[in-house]
Write an enzyme that holds these catalytic residues in place. Sequence first.
Site, short mmCIF file in Angstrom:
data_model
loop_
_atom_site.label_atom_id
_atom_site.label_comp_id
_atom_site.label_asym_id
_atom_site.label_seq_id
_atom_site.Cartn_x
_atom_site.Cartn_y
_atom_site.Cartn_z
N HIS A 161 0.84 -1.19 0.00
CA HIS A 161 0.00 0.00 0.00
C HIS A 161 0.88 1.25 0.00
CE1 HIS A 161 0.59 0.81 4.27
NE2 HIS A 161 0.23 -0.43 4.56
N HIS A 172 3.76 1.84 2.47
CA HIS A 172 5.02 1.14 2.18
C HIS A 172 5.83 1.92 1.15
CE1 HIS A 172 2.41 -2.65 3.02
NE2 HIS A 172 2.98 -2.26 4.12
N CYS A 193 -3.89 -8.11 19.17
CA CYS A 193 -4.36 -7.67 17.84
C CYS A 193 -3.51 -8.39 16.80
CB CYS A 193 -4.22 -6.16 17.67
SG CYS A 193 -4.56 -5.66 15.96
N CYS A 195 -1.86 -6.02 14.22
CA CYS A 195 -0.62 -5.37 14.72
C CYS A 195 0.42 -6.41 15.11
CB CYS A 195 -0.88 -4.54 15.98
SG CYS A 195 -1.85 -3.07 15.75
N CYS A 219 -9.25 -2.69 17.92
CA CYS A 219 -7.90 -2.11 18.01
C CYS A 219 -7.94 -0.67 17.50
CB CYS A 219 -6.94 -2.95 17.16
SG CYS A 219 -5.36 -2.14 16.88
N HIS A 244 -6.53 -0.58 14.06
CA HIS A 244 -7.31 -1.34 13.06
C HIS A 244 -8.76 -1.39 13.54
CE1 HIS A 244 -3.13 -2.84 12.74
NE2 HIS A 244 -3.40 -2.78 11.45
N LYS A 250 -8.72 9.22 7.27
CA LYS A 250 -7.82 8.11 7.56
C LYS A 250 -7.91 7.09 6.42
CE LYS A 250 -6.94 5.13 11.53
NZ LYS A 250 -6.58 3.89 11.26
N LYS A 271 -8.80 0.22 4.26
CA LYS A 271 -9.41 -0.63 3.24
C LYS A 271 -10.90 -0.71 3.43
CE LYS A 271 -7.29 -3.67 0.30
NZ LYS A 271 -6.65 -4.86 -0.12
N1 MSP Z 1 6.31 -5.95 9.46
C1 MSP Z 1 6.30 -4.78 10.24
C2 MSP Z 1 7.66 -4.13 10.24
C3 MSP Z 1 8.77 -4.99 10.72
S1 MSP Z 1 10.30 -4.18 10.62
C4 MSP Z 1 11.40 -5.24 11.25
C5 MSP Z 1 5.25 -3.81 9.69
N2 MSP Z 1 4.94 -3.96 8.42
S2 MSP Z 1 3.83 -3.11 7.65
O1 MSP Z 1 3.63 -3.78 6.39
O2 MSP Z 1 2.68 -2.95 8.44
O3 MSP Z 1 4.45 -1.77 7.26
C6 MSP Z 1 4.48 -0.75 8.10
C7 MSP Z 1 4.97 0.49 7.42
O4 MSP Z 1 3.97 1.09 6.57
C8 MSP Z 1 5.27 1.45 8.51
O5 MSP Z 1 6.49 2.09 8.35
C9 MSP Z 1 4.09 2.38 8.43
O6 MSP Z 1 4.37 3.64 8.89
C10 MSP Z 1 3.75 2.41 6.98
N3 MSP Z 1 2.37 2.86 6.84
C11 MSP Z 1 1.22 2.14 6.91
N4 MSP Z 1 0.15 2.98 6.71
C12 MSP Z 1 0.59 4.26 6.55
C13 MSP Z 1 0.00 5.50 6.25
N5 MSP Z 1 -1.31 5.67 6.14
N6 MSP Z 1 0.81 6.57 6.07
C14 MSP Z 1 2.20 6.44 6.10
N7 MSP Z 1 2.78 5.29 6.36
C15 MSP Z 1 2.02 4.22 6.76
O7 MSP Z 1 4.81 -2.97 10.43
#
Ligand code: MSP
Length: 542
Positions: free
Chosen positions: A25, A28, A133, A136, A151, A154, A307, A310
């Site tokens: 997404h 990432h 969760c 998370c 959560c 979420h 916010k 999905k």
């Molecule tokens: N797997 C763990 C990280 C492990 S690191 C050893 C994880 N993965 S995640 O797929 O959930 O990715 C998280 C990343 O996506 C975070 O850095 C998070 O800030 C980013 N984002 C998810 N939604 C976001 C927004 N709406 N805006 C900006 N970044 C966001 O956590």
Amino acid sequence: MNHPASHSQSFTVTTPLYYVNDVPHIGHAYTTMAADSIARWHRLNGRDVLLITGTDEHGQKIERTAIAAGVNPQVHCDRIVAKFDSLWSKLDIKYDRFIRTTAPAHRTIVNEFFQRVWDSGDIYKGTQQGWYCVACEEFKEERDLLADKHCPLHPSKQVEWRDESNYFFRLSKYQQQLEALYAERPDFILPNSRRNEVLKFVAQGLQDFSISRVNVDWGIPLPTDPDQTIYVWFDALLGYVTALLDPDAQVSLDNALHSRWPIDLHLIGKDILRFHAVYWPAMLMSAKLPLPERVFAHGYFTKDGKKISKSEGNAIDPIALVDCYGAEPLRYYFLKEIEFGQDGDFNETRFIEIVNADLANSLGNLVNRTLGMAKKYCQGYIPNCNATDIAADNPLKILGRDLGAQVDIAYNNLAFRDACEAILNLVRSSNKYIDDLAPWALFKQDKHLELAQVLYSVLESARLSAYLLSPIVPKISTDIYRQLGLNIDFDLICCNNSNDDNTASVENWKHHQQWGILQANSQLGEPQPIFTKLEVKTAPSS
Ligand code: MSP
């Protein structure tokens, strides 16, 4: 902030290792674009850079997704990893290592690390009760939950009650050492607002946390009790270490840590700050290893002020977005428009306005009109003058003199927005300078010396702007360089492994940060538009 690594010769930066429960997404993409840009800046400065990204593939969330899809978890992971890889290529992300936590080498590293923590006496068996969760992959305090045990991160997902026998990590033992770390190294967690959050959390008193799971098969078996698997976060953080192993090195913790540990910069989002700024340093202290230099947590963004979620149907699909608009406008918008570290917003109309104004109207126009004039008045050559011929009070020379250093500071501080603003200031000033000095009138009046100096000043300012923007928009910068008669491909400079002549000889492009690089009388390339204005196409939501 004065980054210690900015003066040394190597720089290692990580993105989070992303969960593969679903396709990538926009969040990432955001962290990864920022990591790529900072890596590119350090490479331009001659540093030996390692950009690490990858995927976090174990745990209950992924196990359940695979079961729901009716596929083996590994097959599921492989499919999603291909999507991440394809997105990184579309977004022109030049990573050096892609670590998957299902890689066999990773298991060895986790086992060795576990043993060190075990030997420190920091692992014990206990009972874990609480609300979990799965999205998370974290236990939650009851007081932090929303109504109906949902959560807060979420809101569409309910937490689940757990009462199980697990192995715990003695986090509480590291309370004082962590507090001393934050006090001694105020730059360890940035920005400051995030640091304060962590200080507040730690001040409440740290509790041990469980690092194993029963009833989760999709994970690394606990070395001391194969009926349990290692908690996905304990496993995933170590991915940063596994990623450091050279591809042909024998797999061992010592080999992984041998040359590049500790990591200079962990780039993360604010949602995963605790894991990186509290749990991770404590785990490393327990294993008696040096700590990373810095953890920088960026903000979250919303879409049209709401916010992103999905379930709300307003998720932004980065693949659709990049297919629709291309990589460079997106890279530019996200890094210029959202102050890195703060929350921000994505709005398609604003996105188009910004990139059209900055990349087409300001930068594109500057390059186009300047080259057009050089073609007309100087037969397509750089005028017969050098930087030393330009008066010290020339406004562009004055701006250009300090810009490289200013932008260097901004990049080192991850202040992408400040970097872009400072560069754009030179671009806008150059356009104004042309309007004020009217080269066409100088030509008519036969003021050839003045004309040459004006044209040199603006051509050089366009070059410097392109150079300084190259970590963010490498293709546009390469294009501008080509039109200025400079055959440098910023993408190739940024491939550590490239054998191309263009890069093999490149050690350091730092002198290009100065104003006054263009050589008198050298031939320019053909002027061509560098950026075609975008129109709203409304990229589909995922
Ligand atoms: N797997 C763990 C990280 C492990 S690191 C050893 C994880 N993965 S995640 O797929 O959930 O990715 C998280 C990343 O996506 C975070 O850095 C998070 O800030 C980013 N984002 C998810 N939604 C976001 C927004 N709406 N805006 C900006 N970044 C966001 O956590």
